[in-house]
Design an enzyme around this catalytic site. Structure first.
Site, PDB file in Angstrom:
ATOM      1  N   ASP A  84      81.789  45.088  53.497  1.00 16.26           N
ATOM      2  CA  ASP A  84      82.310  46.246  52.762  1.00 16.26           C
ATOM      3  C   ASP A  84      83.479  45.893  51.844  1.00 16.26           C
ATOM      4  OD1 ASP A  84      80.442  47.966  53.919  1.00 16.26           O
ATOM      5  OD2 ASP A  84      81.714  48.349  55.644  1.00 16.26           O
ATOM      6  N   GLU A  85      83.578  44.636  51.403  1.00 13.40           N
ATOM      7  CA  GLU A  85      84.690  44.228  50.554  1.00 13.40           C
ATOM      8  C   GLU A  85      84.229  43.573  49.251  1.00 13.40           C
ATOM      9  OE1 GLU A  85      87.606  41.924  52.613  1.00 13.40           O
ATOM     10  OE2 GLU A  85      87.742  43.293  54.312  1.00 13.40           O
TER      11      GLU A  85
END
Length: 282
Positions: A226-227
């Protein structure tokens, strides 16, 4: 046609590109540029018409590409991006993508849907798209089947000549190896409560804490969970008067619209990578 490019910023780039397009009777209908002050990289996206074929335009641009050491892409504007969509049990974001594809508002062609569950198979059938069930779990010896599942996914990517993979609420973490293989051509969507509210029922956690803003982030998939480089983010105000269920409903709506915009911009070649960030010519 659509032309995108990035290179070290310098004098004469726009002039050289315009001259090359003029040589093939190019008529520019849209042009956007950005000079990144952080990386010193120049980005450009141009839409244009020309009576010449794509090969002739490529030949005209080749000297410019070499002179400025450009990372360049050239596409027919009418060509749709072949897209594989992955999902689990929540069908809202999947339905948004399928509806917009059918309506012609997304420049994508979805030839196959992949899921680790069977719940959304009827939706795929409704839209007339093949549905492939690839479960992820444990084999008879208790070992994870993730590697086998990801190998099947890559087989489908090759079989259907896939250019973009979209994780429409696909609730499985991809391996680092798969993320590297799909780098720059896989988009994920998640709620904006990370890292504060992790795990199950994040909207319920946010409701309990009296959160006033809910939102979603669409980003490219990388090995860092999620980055990845962010393409689009959306927020919406909520109040104390709304229930946890209403939080979930509004959150899913935001996630769907955010993912659709990210897919639209990628398919229209409006997103260029600038290190860990993106340049979006929306």
């Amino acid at each position: 046609m659509v032309l995108t490019l990035s290179c070290r910023n310098g004098r004469g780039i726009v002039h050289a590109v315009s001259g090359a397009l003029l040589s093939v009777q190019g008529d520019i209908t849209e042009s956007k540029q950005f000079d990144s002050p952080d990386t010193g990289t120049f980005f450009m996206r141009v839409e244009f018409t020309t009576p010449e074929p794509l090969t002739a335009v490529e030949a005209a641009l080749a000297p410019v590409k070499e002179e400025f050491a450009m990372d360049m892409g050239l596409w027919e504007a009418s060509r749709k991006t072949r897209t594989l969509v992955m999902c689990s049990k929540d069908g809202r974001t999947l339905n948004d993508l399928l509806f917009q594809q059918r309506a012609g508002t997304l420049a994508v062609e979805i030839p196959v849907i992949v899921s680790n569950h069977l719940e959304l198979q009827p939706m795929a059938f409704f839209y007339g798209i093949p549905f492939v069930h690839i479960p992820v779990g444990k084999d008879a010896q208790g070992a994870s089947t993730k590697a086998e599942a990801e190998a099947k996914l890559l087989d489908l990517v090759r079989e259907y000549d896939i250019e973009l993979v979209v994780l429409a609420r696909y609730m499985q973490i991809l391996s680092d190896d798969l993320c590297r293989r799909l780098e720059g051509r896989a988009i994920n969507i998640h709620h904006s409560f990370l890292p504060s509210f992790k795990g199950a029922k994040p909207y319920h956690q946010a409701h309990e804490r009296g959160v006033k803003l809910i939102g979603a982030t669409a980003h490219y998939v990388t090995g860092d969970l999620d980055e990845g480089p962010i393409i689009e983010q959306t927020v919406q105000r909520v109040t104390h008067a709304q229930s946890a269920r209403e939080f979930v409903i509004r959150g899913r709506e935001v996630e769907g619209s955010t993912l659709s915009r990210a897919v639209k911009w990628h398919a229209e070649h409006r997103v260029l990578l600038d290190g860990k960030r993106t340049v979006v010519f929306d």
